[in-house]
Design a protein around this motif. Structure first.
Motif, PDB file in Angstrom:
ATOM      1  N   VAL A 160     -36.573  88.271 -36.652  1.00 53.58           N
ATOM      2  CA  VAL A 160     -35.793  89.362 -37.244  1.00 53.58           C
ATOM      3  C   VAL A 160     -36.692  90.346 -37.994  1.00 53.58           C
ATOM      4  O   VAL A 160     -36.395  91.537 -38.080  1.00 53.58           O
ATOM      5  CB  VAL A 160     -34.677  88.794 -38.152  1.00 53.58           C
ATOM      6  N   GLY A 161     -37.810  89.847 -38.527  1.00 56.08           N
ATOM      7  CA  GLY A 161     -38.755  90.725 -39.202  1.00 56.08           C
ATOM      8  C   GLY A 161     -38.534  90.883 -40.694  1.00 56.08           C
ATOM      9  O   GLY A 161     -39.116  91.752 -41.327  1.00 56.08           O
ATOM     10  N   THR A 162     -37.710  90.019 -41.269  1.00 55.84           N
ATOM     11  CA  THR A 162     -37.439  90.060 -42.704  1.00 55.84           C
ATOM     12  C   THR A 162     -36.899  88.706 -43.149  1.00 55.84           C
ATOM     13  O   THR A 162     -36.402  87.933 -42.326  1.00 55.84           O
ATOM     14  CB  THR A 162     -36.433  91.179 -43.048  1.00 55.84           C
ATOM     15  N   GLY A 163     -36.982  88.433 -44.435  1.00 59.66           N
ATOM     16  CA  GLY A 163     -36.480  87.176 -44.975  1.00 59.66           C
ATOM     17  C   GLY A 163     -35.009  87.196 -45.334  1.00 59.66           C
ATOM     18  O   GLY A 163     -34.394  86.157 -45.535  1.00 59.66           O
ATOM     19  N   ALA A 164     -34.442  88.388 -45.411  1.00 57.23           N
ATOM     20  CA  ALA A 164     -33.017  88.528 -45.728  1.00 57.23           C
ATOM     21  C   ALA A 164     -32.485  89.752 -44.996  1.00 57.23           C
ATOM     22  O   ALA A 164     -33.135  90.791 -44.955  1.00 57.23           O
ATOM     23  CB  ALA A 164     -32.804  88.672 -47.222  1.00 57.23           C
ATOM     24  N   LEU A 165     -31.327  89.607 -44.429  1.00 55.13           N
ATOM     25  CA  LEU A 165     -30.712  90.671 -43.656  1.00 55.13           C
ATOM     26  C   LEU A 165     -29.338  90.969 -44.226  1.00 55.13           C
ATOM     27  O   LEU A 165     -28.491  90.075 -44.320  1.00 55.13           O
ATOM     28  CB  LEU A 165     -30.593  90.237 -42.194  1.00 55.13           C
ATOM     29  N   GLU A 166     -29.123  92.196 -44.644  1.00 57.07           N
ATOM     30  CA  GLU A 166     -27.814  92.623 -45.145  1.00 57.07           C
ATOM     31  C   GLU A 166     -26.981  93.051 -43.943  1.00 57.07           C
ATOM     32  O   GLU A 166     -27.371  93.939 -43.194  1.00 57.07           O
ATOM     33  CB  GLU A 166     -27.975  93.770 -46.134  1.00 57.07           C
ATOM     34  N   MET A 167     -25.848  92.397 -43.741  1.00 55.08           N
ATOM     35  CA  MET A 167     -25.008  92.697 -42.579  1.00 55.08           C
ATOM     36  C   MET A 167     -24.274  94.018 -42.798  1.00 55.08           C
ATOM     37  O   MET A 167     -23.754  94.263 -43.890  1.00 55.08           O
ATOM     38  CB  MET A 167     -23.995  91.574 -42.355  1.00 55.08           C
ATOM     39  N   PRO A 168     -24.206  94.865 -41.756  1.00 56.61           N
ATOM     40  CA  PRO A 168     -23.472  96.124 -41.877  1.00 56.61           C
ATOM     41  C   PRO A 168     -21.996  95.872 -42.180  1.00 56.61           C
ATOM     42  O   PRO A 168     -21.379  94.964 -41.618  1.00 56.61           O
ATOM     43  CB  PRO A 168     -23.628  96.756 -40.491  1.00 56.61           C
ATOM     44  N   ALA A 169     -21.438  96.669 -43.069  1.00 54.75           N
ATOM     45  CA  ALA A 169     -20.048  96.482 -43.511  1.00 54.75           C
ATOM     46  C   ALA A 169     -19.069  96.472 -42.347  1.00 54.75           C
ATOM     47  O   ALA A 169     -18.133  95.672 -42.324  1.00 54.75           O
ATOM     48  CB  ALA A 169     -19.671  97.560 -44.518  1.00 54.75           C
ATOM     49  N   ASP A 170     -19.273  97.338 -41.360  1.00 60.22           N
ATOM     50  CA  ASP A 170     -18.334  97.378 -40.240  1.00 60.22           C
ATOM     51  C   ASP A 170     -18.410  96.103 -39.409  1.00 60.22           C
ATOM     52  O   ASP A 170     -17.412  95.676 -38.828  1.00 60.22           O
ATOM     53  CB  ASP A 170     -18.568  98.610 -39.362  1.00 60.22           C
ATOM     54  N   LYS A 171     -19.552  95.463 -39.365  1.00 64.15           N
ATOM     55  CA  LYS A 171     -19.693  94.208 -38.618  1.00 64.15           C
ATOM     56  C   LYS A 171     -19.111  93.034 -39.395  1.00 64.15           C
ATOM     57  O   LYS A 171     -18.547  92.117 -38.806  1.00 64.15           O
ATOM     58  CB  LYS A 171     -21.163  93.933 -38.284  1.00 64.15           C
ATOM     59  N   VAL A 172     -19.244  93.064 -40.706  1.00 65.80           N
ATOM     60  CA  VAL A 172     -18.717  91.970 -41.538  1.00 65.80           C
ATOM     61  C   VAL A 172     -17.218  91.820 -41.337  1.00 65.80           C
ATOM     62  O   VAL A 172     -16.698  90.712 -41.269  1.00 65.80           O
ATOM     63  CB  VAL A 172     -19.066  92.200 -43.025  1.00 65.80           C
ATOM     64  N   ARG A 173     -16.515  92.935 -41.202  1.00 71.76           N
ATOM     65  CA  ARG A 173     -15.060  92.869 -40.995  1.00 71.76           C
ATOM     66  C   ARG A 173     -14.709  92.129 -39.715  1.00 71.76           C
ATOM     67  O   ARG A 173     -13.662  91.497 -39.628  1.00 71.76           O
ATOM     68  CB  ARG A 173     -14.474  94.273 -40.957  1.00 71.76           C
ATOM     69  N   ASP A 174     -15.600  92.199 -38.704  1.00 73.84           N
ATOM     70  CA  ASP A 174     -15.344  91.546 -37.419  1.00 73.84           C
ATOM     71  C   ASP A 174     -15.769  90.077 -37.400  1.00 73.84           C
ATOM     72  O   ASP A 174     -15.413  89.350 -36.495  1.00 73.84           O
ATOM     73  CB  ASP A 174     -16.081  92.284 -36.298  1.00 73.84           C
ATOM     74  N   MET A 175     -16.559  89.669 -38.373  1.00 72.71           N
ATOM     75  CA  MET A 175     -17.080  88.298 -38.406  1.00 72.71           C
ATOM     76  C   MET A 175     -16.159  87.409 -39.224  1.00 72.71           C
ATOM     77  O   MET A 175     -16.170  87.450 -40.445  1.00 72.71           O
ATOM     78  CB  MET A 175     -18.483  88.295 -38.996  1.00 72.71           C
ATOM     79  N   LEU A 176     -15.390  86.627 -38.533  1.00 69.59           N
ATOM     80  CA  LEU A 176     -14.461  85.742 -39.213  1.00 69.59           C
ATOM     81  C   LEU A 176     -15.009  84.330 -39.340  1.00 69.59           C
ATOM     82  O   LEU A 176     -14.631  83.602 -40.241  1.00 69.59           O
ATOM     83  CB  LEU A 176     -13.135  85.713 -38.467  1.00 69.59           C
ATOM     84  N   THR A 177     -15.897  83.948 -38.415  1.00 65.59           N
ATOM     85  CA  THR A 177     -16.392  82.579 -38.388  1.00 65.59           C
ATOM     86  C   THR A 177     -17.911  82.547 -38.235  1.00 65.59           C
ATOM     87  O   THR A 177     -18.544  83.546 -37.894  1.00 65.59           O
ATOM     88  CB  THR A 177     -15.790  81.791 -37.220  1.00 65.59           C
TER      89      THR A 177
END
Length: 81
Positions: free
Chosen positions: A13-30
């Protein structure tokens, strides 16, 4: 939602922490939704022999529901001797 990455997952991924995009978080239920998103975004993750996901310091199966405030980590395969 922040995903912590360790070992080879960090390298991919190229980093130790990845902030998920807000629009994607809404789609991630599990956890499974998160895993699919990460593998689609970083196809090299599919090549790992195993990839565990931890939610709030406990290993989580794909059907576990996620909350915006969960602490999530991708745990790569480990070797020992």
């Amino acid at each position: 939602m922040t995903v912590l990455l360790f070992g080879i997952t960090r390298d991919i991924v190229g980093t130790g922490a990845l902030e998920m995009p807000a629009d994607k978080v809404r789609d991630m239920l599990t956890v499974g939704d998160l895993r699919s998103y990460m593998e689609d975004s970083y196809p090299a993750l599919r090549n790992l022999s195993s990839l565990m996901v931890a939610v709030n310091n406990s290993y989580a199966e794909d059907d576990i529901k996620l909350d915006n405030f969960d602490e999530i980590a991708l745990i790569p395969p480990v070797s020992g001797g």
